[in-house]
Design an enzyme around this catalytic site. Structure first.
Site, mmCIF file in Angstrom:
data_model
loop_
_atom_site.group_PDB
_atom_site.id
_atom_site.type_symbol
_atom_site.label_atom_id
_atom_site.label_comp_id
_atom_site.label_asym_id
_atom_site.label_seq_id
_atom_site.Cartn_x
_atom_site.Cartn_y
_atom_site.Cartn_z
ATOM 1 N N ASP A 80 -16.513 -0.661 3.820
ATOM 2 C CA ASP A 80 -15.343 0.099 3.393
ATOM 3 C C ASP A 80 -15.158 0.014 1.882
ATOM 4 O OD1 ASP A 80 -14.395 -2.499 3.178
ATOM 5 O OD2 ASP A 80 -12.396 -2.018 3.938
ATOM 6 N N GLU A 84 -12.566 -9.260 14.032
ATOM 7 C CA GLU A 84 -11.631 -8.314 14.610
ATOM 8 C C GLU A 84 -12.388 -7.068 15.028
ATOM 9 O OE1 GLU A 84 -7.491 -8.164 13.018
ATOM 10 O OE2 GLU A 84 -8.563 -8.318 11.132
ATOM 11 N N ARG A 105 0.845 -1.196 0.000
ATOM 12 C CA ARG A 105 0.000 0.000 0.000
ATOM 13 C C ARG A 105 0.874 1.237 0.000
ATOM 14 N NH1 ARG A 105 -4.879 -0.547 4.272
ATOM 15 N NH2 ARG A 105 -5.303 -2.577 3.360
ATOM 16 N N ASP A 141 -13.342 -1.593 -0.266
ATOM 17 C CA ASP A 141 -13.288 -2.862 -0.996
ATOM 18 C C ASP A 141 -14.289 -3.889 -0.468
ATOM 19 O OD1 ASP A 141 -11.770 -3.067 1.367
ATOM 20 O OD2 ASP A 141 -10.626 -4.746 0.576
ATOM 21 N N LYS A 155 -12.364 -11.316 5.277
ATOM 22 C CA LYS A 155 -13.535 -10.848 6.012
ATOM 23 C C LYS A 155 -14.561 -10.395 4.980
ATOM 24 C CE LYS A 155 -10.878 -6.697 6.903
ATOM 25 N NZ LYS A 155 -9.580 -6.639 7.538
ATOM 26 N N SER A 172 -11.613 -4.219 14.377
ATOM 27 C CA SER A 172 -11.483 -3.233 13.315
ATOM 28 C C SER A 172 -12.557 -3.427 12.238
ATOM 29 C CB SER A 172 -10.084 -3.326 12.712
ATOM 30 O OG SER A 172 -9.801 -4.669 12.356
ATOM 31 N N SER A 200 -8.126 -0.655 0.584
ATOM 32 C CA SER A 200 -9.170 -0.885 1.580
ATOM 33 C C SER A 200 -9.905 0.392 1.977
ATOM 34 C CB SER A 200 -8.548 -1.598 2.780
ATOM 35 O OG SER A 200 -9.543 -2.027 3.659
ATOM 36 N N HIS A 201 -9.798 0.765 3.245
ATOM 37 C CA HIS A 201 -10.537 1.916 3.777
ATOM 38 C C HIS A 201 -9.734 3.206 3.672
ATOM 39 C CE1 HIS A 201 -8.031 -0.109 6.640
ATOM 40 N NE2 HIS A 201 -7.867 1.039 7.261
ATOM 41 N N ASP A 245 -14.846 -5.421 2.510
ATOM 42 C CA ASP A 245 -14.654 -6.506 3.487
ATOM 43 C C ASP A 245 -14.988 -6.092 4.913
ATOM 44 O OD1 ASP A 245 -12.408 -4.930 3.654
ATOM 45 O OD2 ASP A 245 -10.945 -6.554 3.454
ATOM 46 N N ARG A 246 -15.018 -4.771 5.193
ATOM 47 C CA ARG A 246 -15.366 -4.335 6.553
ATOM 48 C C ARG A 246 -16.844 -3.977 6.661
ATOM 49 N NH1 ARG A 246 -10.714 -0.557 9.209
ATOM 50 N NH2 ARG A 246 -8.997 -1.996 8.860
HETATM 51 C C1 G1P Z 1 -5.720 -2.763 10.682
HETATM 52 C C2 G1P Z 1 -6.543 -3.462 11.740
HETATM 53 C C3 G1P Z 1 -6.465 -4.966 11.575
HETATM 54 C C4 G1P Z 1 -6.897 -5.329 10.156
HETATM 55 C C5 G1P Z 1 -6.050 -4.567 9.147
HETATM 56 C C6 G1P Z 1 -6.514 -4.803 7.717
HETATM 57 O O1 G1P Z 1 -4.366 -3.114 10.816
HETATM 58 O O2 G1P Z 1 -6.125 -3.076 13.031
HETATM 59 O O3 G1P Z 1 -7.310 -5.553 12.528
HETATM 60 O O4 G1P Z 1 -6.770 -6.699 9.936
HETATM 61 O O5 G1P Z 1 -6.156 -3.158 9.402
HETATM 62 O O6 G1P Z 1 -7.826 -4.410 7.501
HETATM 63 P P1 G1P Z 1 -3.308 -2.160 11.544
HETATM 64 O O7 G1P Z 1 -3.317 -0.844 10.797
HETATM 65 O O8 G1P Z 1 -3.801 -1.958 12.946
HETATM 66 O O9 G1P Z 1 -2.014 -2.904 11.478
HETATM 67 ZN ZN ZN Z 2 -11.072 -3.428 3.348
#
Ligand code: G1P
Ligand code: ZN
Length: 562
Positions: free
Chosen positions: A290, A378, A27, A292, A391, A380, A121-122, A294-295
């Site tokens: 989010d 999780e 990323r 993509d 997820k 998150s 992702s987000h 998955d959240r």
């Molecule tokens: C964060 C979340 C973690 C999740 C990841 C990907 O990672 O805390 O639970 O799996 O995003 O979505 P972090 O930025 O804390 O390493």
């Molecule tokens: Zn995502």
């Protein structure tokens, strides 16, 4: 077939040292992929080179992204490079778009060897936002594959490409490309991933019951916010067209390259539009996703917020409301270490095995592949079952709707019933974003030294009328029960004698400086309906005092509280 065979070139390049994929792929800022010479090409070549030539030649691979800025440009390059690297067939989402949870189901459907997912992702999108690339094999993302890709990227000297190849992402169906001399032709198939994914969900949930709940005689009113991410078309097709939700149920469902300038992150801050629209009680159930897909975030009437940790525990306790689990049974539960221990109480009561893993979905993969775990989540905003190795946002929504349909209770009642049955875990997370990396590394080092001291255990902290005594403190380390691999340094934990926890972690996915996360988790048997922040303020005071976080970073409070 194109008229004349396309030329295949080998282009010299120099390696980049920083192409190590995190748990969720590589990323970076869009500009890095867009303007750094061959940065994208290098990483894509490393992905292809990581696959044994015999497996790659003539293979089928899947490509899709969350539709963010640079998605199309990246797909164009990936197709040109896939052709030159001997891939035989590419399955690509219509308009280049495919949700992260849809990728594994398309991989399975077309018997592909893996898939390239384009998403950050987000994280925000647009020319100044982020872009990301991850590679999933048929078994999902794995540490072994990502580190192989990284190793290759460090010494890469050339990449192969078919620069004249132009793919049409708008037209469903097959396109064939003929390559010069010894190269086999490439077939590209533009597919409707929504249909494949809908099919997967049809086999997990009782669509007739859900249809009755959403558009039968006495329907509940739902409001789903796709946040201009990838899930818009999936929401419209599955929830509106198939399950009968009215058009007003689906908002921000047109995918946009910059997500409308917002963070496509389902939390109370970033999904404020959804929260506001639910306040007056016009909707019984709300959810956001989010970028993509998955959240997920789950809300009840008037915007009643279900913490992801509670959501996971509630789904676990009601798991047989989902037909898939009635058939396949429930082997075990898993949660990431920072996720509240609400799930543990359900596991204990139901005598189902539970696993505690480091943050990051990839740690669940082995457990699911080995048949040890059926449901995981999780804090998150990630929840999912063992139907795929990602997820799955829409899965979580249908899981909740299945519970509502079976129990005929509101979201709020279901959660409150849960607290009455098990007691309540109050949980919050403080994020300090874009802080000085050196300052917070020093903080983590000092904290680790402090908690490792023998005298730290049994130490007492008094805040107002509360006294917390340390029972255990460590740097979380995980031994994978399947392959015995050890993951160290997964977060500092302080566990008190009443089960309360303070956890410190540095984010592995942020892109602007460093991000510190502090997780606070406490358990109450009787005080069930208090304000979370008030309940956790003594723990927050301790967490900030012993870390001196504010002093070290010059901040006066977290950037975001979830
Ligand atoms: C964060 C979340 C973690 C999740 C990841 C990907 O990672 O805390 O639970 O799996 O995003 O979505 P972090 O930025 O804390 O390493
Ligand atoms: Zn995502």
């Amino acid at each position: 077939m194109e008229n004349s065979p396309l030329q295949v070139l080998t282009v010299a390049t120099a390696p980049y040292p920083d192409q190590r994929p995190s748990s969720s792929g590589l990323r970076k800022k869009v500009s890095v992929f867009q303007f750094k010479r061959s940065y994208l090409h290098n990483f894509i070549q490393s992905i292809f080179s990581s696959i044994d030539l015999r497996d790659r030649q003539g293979s089928t691979m899947v490509v899709g992204g969350d539709g963010r800025f640079f998605n199309r440009a990246a797909i164009e390059v990936i197709v040109q490079m896939a052709a030159a690297n001997g891939v035989g067939r590419l399955i690509i989402g219509h308009h280049g778009i495919m949700s992260t949870p849809a990728v594994p189901c398309v991989i399975r459907k077309y018997k592909a060897i893996g898939g390239i997912i384009l998403t950050a992702s987000h994280n925000p999108g647009g020319p100044d936002g982020d872009f990301g690339i991850k590679f999933n094999t048929a078994n999902g993302a794995s540490e072994a594959v990502t580190s192989k890709i990284f190793q290759i990227s460090r010494t890469l000297e050339k990449f192969a490409i078919c620069p004249g190849l132009r793919v049409d992402l708008e037209t469903l169906g097959k396109q064939a490309f003929d390559l010069e001399n010894k190269f086999k032709p490439l077939t590209v198939e533009i597919v409707d991933s929504v249909e494949s994914y809908a099919n997967l969900l049809r086999n997990i949930f009782d669509f007739a019951a859900l249809k009755d709940l959403l558009s039968g005689e006495n329907p509940i009113r739902v409001r789903i916010d796709a946040m201009h991410g990838v899930l818009g078309p999936y929401v419209k097709r599955i929830l509106c067209k198939e399950l009968g939700c009215p058009a007003i149920s689906a908002i921000n469902c047109v995918p946009m390259e910059d997500f409308g300038g917002q963070h496509p992150d389902p939390n109370l801050t970033d999904a404020a539009e959804l929260v506001d629209s639910m306040r007056d009680g016009s909707f019984d159930f709300g959810a956001a996703f989010d970028g993509d897909g998955d959240r997920n975030m789950i809300l009840g009437k008037h915007g009643f917020f279900v913490t992801p940790s509670d959501s996971l525990a509630v789904i676990a306790d009601n798991i047989f409301c989902i037909p898939y689990f009635q058939h396949s049974g429930v082997r075990g539960f898993a949660r990431s270490m920072p996720t509240s221990t609400a799930l543990d109480r359900v596991a204990k009561a139901t005598k189902i095995e539970i696993y505690e893993t480091p943050a990051g979905w990839k740690f669940f993969g082995n457990l699911m592949d080995a048949g040890l775990v059926s449901l995981c989540g999780e804090e998150s905003f990630g929840t999912g079952g063992d139907h795929i190795r990602e997820k799955d946002g829409l899965w979580a929504v249908l899981a909740w709707l299945s519970i509502i349909s079976t129990r005929r209770r509101s979201v709020e009642d279901i959660v409150k019933d849960h607290w009455l049955k098990y007691g309540r875990n109050y949980f919050t997370r403080y994020d300090y974003q874009n802080v000085d990396l050196d300052a917070v590394c020093d903080m983590m080092e000092d904290l680790e030294i402090m908690i490792a001291d023998k005298t730290f255990v049994k130490q007492r902290f008094a805040v107002k009328d509360k006294i917390f005594q340390v029972e255990k403190a460590d740097n979380f380390e995980y031994t994978d029960p399947v392959d015995s691999s050890i993951s160290r340094n997964q977060g500092l934990r302080i566990i008190f004698s009443d089960g309360s926890r303070i956890i410190y972690r540095l984010s592995g996915t942020g892109n602007d400086g460093a991000t510190v996360r502090i997780y606070l988790d406490s358990y109450e048997k009787d005080l069930l309906f208090e304000d979370t922040q008030v309940m956790l303020s003594p723990l927050a005071t301790i967490a900030l005092k012993i870390s001196q976080l504010h002093l070290r970073t010059g901040r006066i409070g977290p950037s975001i509280i979830t």
